[in-house]
Design a protein around this motif. Structure first.
Motif, PDB file in Angstrom:
ATOM      1  N   GLY A 115     -10.102  -4.986  10.270  1.00  0.00           N
ATOM      2  CA  GLY A 115     -10.079  -6.799   9.952  1.00  0.00           C
ATOM      3  C   GLY A 115      -8.970  -7.570   9.916  1.00  0.00           C
ATOM      4  N   SER A 116      -7.693  -6.965  10.026  1.00  0.00           N
ATOM      5  CA  SER A 116      -6.566  -7.522   9.608  1.00  0.00           C
ATOM      6  C   SER A 116      -6.174  -8.454  10.774  1.00  0.00           C
ATOM      7  CB  SER A 116      -5.319  -6.599   9.174  1.00  0.00           C
ATOM      8  OG  SER A 116      -5.160  -5.718  10.235  1.00  0.00           O
ATOM      9  N   ARG A 172     -14.107 -10.309  12.363  1.00  0.00           N
ATOM     10  CA  ARG A 172     -13.117  -9.543  12.520  1.00  0.00           C
ATOM     11  C   ARG A 172     -13.493  -8.112  12.122  1.00  0.00           C
ATOM     12  NH1 ARG A 172      -7.395 -12.512  10.646  1.00  0.00           N
ATOM     13  NH2 ARG A 172      -7.566 -14.305  12.157  1.00  0.00           N
ATOM     14  N   GLN A 216      -9.857  -7.431   0.563  1.00  0.00           N
ATOM     15  CA  GLN A 216      -8.859  -7.168   1.324  1.00  0.00           C
ATOM     16  C   GLN A 216      -8.787  -8.397   2.267  1.00  0.00           C
ATOM     17  OE1 GLN A 216      -7.289  -4.406   0.599  1.00  0.00           O
ATOM     18  NE2 GLN A 216      -8.919  -4.106  -1.089  1.00  0.00           N
ATOM     19  N   VAL A 217      -9.707  -9.497   2.520  1.00  0.00           N
ATOM     20  CA  VAL A 217      -9.421 -10.555   3.286  1.00  0.00           C
ATOM     21  C   VAL A 217      -9.558 -11.797   2.727  1.00  0.00           C
ATOM     22  CG1 VAL A 217     -10.934  -9.031   5.093  1.00  0.00           C
ATOM     23  CG2 VAL A 217     -11.907 -10.421   3.471  1.00  0.00           C
ATOM     24  N   LYS A 218      -8.976 -12.706   3.426  1.00  0.00           N
ATOM     25  CA  LYS A 218      -8.482 -14.056   2.965  1.00  0.00           C
ATOM     26  C   LYS A 218      -9.924 -14.816   3.094  1.00  0.00           C
ATOM     27  CE  LYS A 218      -3.607 -14.508   3.841  1.00  0.00           C
ATOM     28  NZ  LYS A 218      -2.559 -15.193   4.366  1.00  0.00           N
TER      29      LYS A 218
END
Length: 534
Positions: free
Chosen positions: A282-283, A30, A332-334
């Motif tokens: 990247g969301s 992403r 910030q990302v899972k």
């Protein structure tokens, strides 16, 4: 003739089914973050590793795909050419970026790669901003992505507008630092307004928080491998060598002070961290690209030399800044596998011409060369101005003068090339005629040809002797050759499910763009040969 049994056929079918399953199960990243450390040699990652923290360079080296023998495939390793090669996946002979400027044969004017009078600074800007990407001829990775996926985003951050624009291309938005303050800006060729969060960032003078009141060493003196010191404070037991122009550079402006100290890298990475969150990179399922060009590394290398403690201390501080940046971004990302980080450089650098306690190395005086070459041509064809100038390791002839005298331009090129071999510091010289009409498949000739773009390169391409650099009172070193110290750069791909390993085989950094295109499943760079990194 072999008979394929039912059992063998079943195995083959199962194998292809497994490959299809793996491909389908591997999602596109992403967010791709390309980090380019200016003038960094490949060997620096190992040389200074003892003092690296675990979360910066070591994180990428130990957990990424580390290509230890990545060599640029052309000579005259300029910043513009290096960034364009990484961004487009092609060599200068195809993407056309041979340097930041060149002599235009049509009007005899010195032409800038990014200057554009039709573009203007965005409203908040008070500095220079008449730039665009109009003279870039090959699409970058970001250009290809956004043409395929309009919902994707691309941003590029650099102190130098040249770096930001060349790495970015025409799509997306590049940001660079103001020339007279520490604010971030762009040009109308990319967007008419700055995002609200950038305006607020600038109005709060956020970059001021990262300035160094004094540049003192990060570690104890005995921990450093380099011996030379220029102005680094706090070192009492090391040889000190003052360089001309340094204090002037540092006191010229806030921007100048930050550019030539490790604070320049800090401000870039802090701004990048904010951008990731504010723009939501990247969301979603649409791949985004963030390019980060660390020009301060190049500025410090050129000013103090790669053997200096200033350069080494900058690398250690950058290592810490990089660790902070990676920790912040991955928080910030899972799913961390959705981010791919690459580390590379625009080029390496030559040894300093004036090493401490050793004799100075020779330097090439371009102005003297122009006078000598012009006198030689004048002696044979009548007194006149036959030389436009010297740029990008090449002599540009005055075509207007040569045509007015009804001389054959190819003959003059050959004469100048042969004569140039008599100049001190010139290892080889080839005319543009030879580079256009011949095919060099190895050695220095191939490197020169790979860096040659007919409509922008000079009439006679020079190859200086090993260790020689162009004379410049403000620089102790530069990257102007195709020797190994200029061409050997770091190259790492980290994340995205790519297994950690060290690849010792020889690779070309130009193949990075095609590799990333494959990862995000878009068409390969238009002018590339389609090769991807192993």
């Amino acid at each position: 003739m072999k008979i394929i049994t039912r059992h063998t056929l079943a195995l083959v079918v199962a194998l292809f089914a497994a490959i299809g399953t793996i491909t389908a199960a591997t999602p596109k990243p992403r967010l791709i973050i390309n980090i380019v450390v200016g003038s960094m040699r490949s060997g620096d990652l190992e040389r200074y590793s003892d003092n690296f923290c675990e979360g910066g360079f070591k994180r990428l080296v130990n957990n990424g795909r580390n290509y230890t023998n990545a060599y640029l495939g052309y000579s005259h390793c300029s910043t513009a050419a290096g960034l364009a090669t990484l961004a487009t996946g092609t060599q200068p002979c195809d993407h056309g970026v041979i340097g930041e400027s060149w002599w235009n044969y049509a009007d005899g004017q010195y032409t800038s790669l990014i200057a554009d009078k039709k573009s203007h600074p965005v409203p908040f800007s008070t500095g220079s901003g008449n730039y665009s990407a109009n003279r870039l001829t090959s699409p970058t990775l970001g250009d290809l992505l956004l043409s395929t996926s309009p919902q994707s985003k691309q941003f590029t951050i650099a102190i130098d507008p040249l770096s930001a624009i060349v790495m970015n291309g025409k799509a997306g938005v590049p940001f660079w630092a103001e020339s007279n303050q520490t604010h971030w800006t762009t040009a109308s060729a990319f967007t008419e307004t700055l995002p609200a969060w950038v305006n607020k960032y600038n109005q709060n003078d956020t970059n001021e928080n990262y300035k160094l009141a004094r540049w003192t060493p990060m570690y104890k003196a005995w921990m450093y491998k380099n011996e030379e010191v220029a102005i680094l404070e706090g070192i009492k037991d090391k040889h000190t060598k003052l360089l001309s122009d340094i204090n002037l550079r540092l006191s010229a402006s806030d921007h100048g002070a930050m550019c030539y100290t490790p604070a320049g890298n800090t401000q870039v990475l802090k701004f990048a961290s904010t951008l990731v969150v504010q723009e939501g990179l990247g969301s979603d399922e649409h791949t985004d690209i963030l390019n980060i060009c660390l020009d301060t590394s190049r500025y410090i290398t050129e000013t103090y030399g790669p053997e200096s403690m200033e350069y080494e201390d900058m690398i250690y501080r950058l290592d810490k800044d990089l660790a902070d940046f990676l920790i912040y971004v991955y928080a910030q990302v899972k799913d961390p596998s959705m981010i791919v980080v690459t580390l590379s450089s625009d080029h390496g650098t030559a040894p300093s011409y004036n090493p401490v306690d050793r004799a100075e190395r020779e330097r090439f005086n371009t102005r003297q060369m122009e006078v000598i070459v012009n006198a030689y041509v004048s002696a044979h064809h009548g007194s006149d101005e036959y030389i436009l100038g010297y740029a990008n390791n090449a002599i540009y002839l005055n075509h207007k003068t040569i045509n007015s005298k009804k001389l054959n331009i190819d003959d003059i090129r050959d004469e100048v090339a042969i004569f140039s071999l008599q100049l001190r510091g010139v290892a080889s010289a080839r005319s543009s005629t030879a580079l256009r009409n011949s095919s060099f498949t190895s050695g220095r000739g191939e490197l020169m040809q790979q860096g040659f773009y007919a409509s922008r390169s000079g009439d006679v391409i020079l190859d200086l002797m090993p260790g020689w650099i162009v004379e410049d009172s403000s620089k102790r070193t530069s990257s102007t050759s195709g020797y190994n110290y200029d061409r050997h750069i770091p190259l790492i791909i980290y994340g995205g499910g790519i297994e950690a390993s060290t690849i010792d085989s020889r690779v070309d950094p130009a193949h990075l763009a095609a590799t990333l295109c494959t990862l995000i499943d878009i068409e390969l760079p238009w002018s590339s040969d389609g090769s991807i990194l192993p």
